[in-house]
Design a protein around this motif. Structure first.
Motif, PDB file in Angstrom:
ATOM      1  N   PRO A   1      49.064  37.943  37.820  1.00 47.02           N
ATOM      2  CA  PRO A   1      47.606  37.984  37.891  1.00 47.02           C
ATOM      3  C   PRO A   1      47.114  39.292  38.492  1.00 47.02           C
ATOM      4  CG  PRO A   1      48.484  36.549  39.607  1.00 47.02           C
ATOM      5  CD  PRO A   1      49.636  36.920  38.729  1.00 47.02           C
ATOM      6  N   GLN A   2      45.962  39.732  38.027  1.00 47.58           N
ATOM      7  CA  GLN A   2      45.347  40.957  38.533  1.00 47.58           C
ATOM      8  C   GLN A   2      44.008  40.706  39.228  1.00 47.58           C
ATOM      9  OE1 GLN A   2      45.130  43.834  35.360  1.00 47.58           O
ATOM     10  NE2 GLN A   2      47.299  43.663  34.866  1.00 47.58           N
ATOM     11  N   HIS A   3      43.520  39.457  39.155  1.00 50.02           N
ATOM     12  CA  HIS A   3      42.189  39.172  39.696  1.00 50.02           C
ATOM     13  C   HIS A   3      42.199  37.903  40.545  1.00 50.02           C
ATOM     14  CE1 HIS A   3      40.648  42.251  36.945  1.00 50.02           C
ATOM     15  NE2 HIS A   3      41.341  41.665  35.993  1.00 50.02           N
ATOM     16  N   ASP A   4      43.266  37.707  41.307  1.00 49.57           N
ATOM     17  CA  ASP A   4      43.416  36.490  42.110  1.00 49.57           C
ATOM     18  C   ASP A   4      42.623  36.607  43.408  1.00 49.57           C
ATOM     19  OD1 ASP A   4      44.167  34.233  43.420  1.00 49.57           O
ATOM     20  OD2 ASP A   4      46.310  34.660  43.490  1.00 49.57           O
ATOM     21  N   SER A   5      41.312  36.569  43.273  1.00 49.00           N
ATOM     22  CA  SER A   5      40.406  36.655  44.418  1.00 49.00           C
ATOM     23  C   SER A   5      39.151  35.882  44.067  1.00 49.00           C
ATOM     24  CB  SER A   5      40.052  38.114  44.736  1.00 49.00           C
ATOM     25  OG  SER A   5      38.891  38.175  45.557  1.00 49.00           O
ATOM     26  N   LEU A   6      38.881  34.827  44.812  1.00 44.35           N
ATOM     27  CA  LEU A   6      37.699  34.027  44.527  1.00 44.35           C
ATOM     28  C   LEU A   6      36.429  34.850  44.703  1.00 44.35           C
ATOM     29  CD1 LEU A   6      36.802  31.249  43.655  1.00 44.35           C
ATOM     30  CD2 LEU A   6      36.840  30.521  46.053  1.00 44.35           C
TER      31      LEU A   6
END
Length: 328
Positions: free
Chosen positions: A303-308
């Motif tokens: 994953p490259q966007h694992d930030s809520l």
């Protein structure tokens, strides 16, 4: 050879089209535009208006464009709606998928990547849901998808159709480049609805159920950013093309957030303290769905966007862009 993306004018499908085009693939989109948008399909992709259940049309598209692989996203996806309209869901998600699979077999399609769902697990009580767990969907949406999974497995056994089934969890966010996002006006996705409430496009946000067996009583979900999900499908497609085994894989991040935690993040990122109303449970909602993701990671997906916070920021920016589009 080209890739056929069914439902490619919709939320996830349009991001899949972008991912394929960015990877240099030739892409054909088939969509009846019942929930998708023609403007969401990039100019570099061929577009065909039509239904996946129209076997003559699908056969013609496969022949004319030299399709070798199908990525199937076209489906109804609203759990509460599936409870009130089960036959509509079985027709749209299962009967039409059967027709698509039959046409794929008849036309010698090599690879079929299917958009499935964590709803097939039902109310499984485990910290992480693995692909080999017993399947017991509790709503018609999940059952309609599970039946399609079974058909693909049987079509492989009988006809050699090679498949990858991706069971994904809660999809959210938008393309970081601003090219696509969740655009359905009455979408039920929590992060989209909360973003609309923060921007004053909804008078309030309803939280459905506060008495679940979770830390704060609200449902816990594994939120995966939509570009990360599209990339997982590309990884699965390349796996099949390289001769890999048929596979069933979860798509998530392996950790969850409750509804109230998501609301707090949306309020913090937006800077708006919008109204939240606590409402009774909706029918068909499991308490917790969090993915075990070892299988897809073993294929090289990261994953490259694992930030809520990042996902929420993308959703807010996309809602602002949509509002500008409507005002123009």
């Amino acid at each position: 050879m080209a890739v056929l993306v069914t439902g490619g004018a919709g939320y996830i499908g349009s991001h899949m089209v972008l991912e394929l085009l960015d990877a240099g693939e030739e892409v054909v989109v088939l969509d009846n535009l019942s929930t998708g948008f023609r403007w969401a399909v990039p100019q570099d992709a061929a577009f065909v208006a039509g239904d996946v259940g129209d076997q003559a049309l699908v056969a013609r598209v496969i022949e004319e464009h030299g399709i070798d692989s199908i990525l199937h996203f076209a489906a109804k996806i609203v759990v509460p709606e599936s409870v009130t309209d089960p036959l509509g869901y079985y027709f749209n998600n299962t009967v039409k998928t059967r027709a698509l699979i039959e046409t794929a077999v008849e036309k010698g399609i090599r690879n079929f990547v299917f958009s499935s769902t964590a709803a097939v697990y039902g109310n499984a009580e485990a910290p992480l849901l693995g692909e080999d767990m017993p399947l017991a969907p509790i709503n018609p949406y999940g059952r309609s998808k599970l039946m399609s999974e079974w058909m693909l497995q049987d079509a492989h056994t009988a006809h050699g159709l090679r498949y990858a089934i991706l069971r994904y969890f809660n999809v959210a966010g938008a393309d970081p480049k601003g090219r696509s996002g969740q655009s359905t006006p009455q979408a039920t996705h929590l992060i989209k609805v909360a973003a609309q409430a923060a921007l004053g496009q909804r008078p309030h946000l309803d939280v459905f159920g506060t008495d679940y067996n979770t830390p704060d009583g609200t449902c816990v979900r594994d939120y995966i950013q939509v570009n990360d999900l599209a990339r997982a499908h590309l990884v699965a497609l390349r796996h099949l093309r390289d001769g890999g085994e048929c596979a069933i894989m979860n798509c998530g991040y392996g950790h969850g957030a409750s509804v109230l935690e998501v609301v707090d993040v949306v309020k913090r990122v937006s800077g708006v303290d919008f109204e939240v109303r606590l409402s009774p449970r909706r029918p068909g909602d499991p308490a917790q769905l969090v993915a075990k993701v070892d299988r897809i990671r073993r294929l090289g997906w990261q994953p490259q966007h694992d930030s809520l916070e990042e996902i929420v920021d993308q959703a807010l920016r996309w809602e602002k862009a949509l509002a500008g589009r409507k005002a123009a």
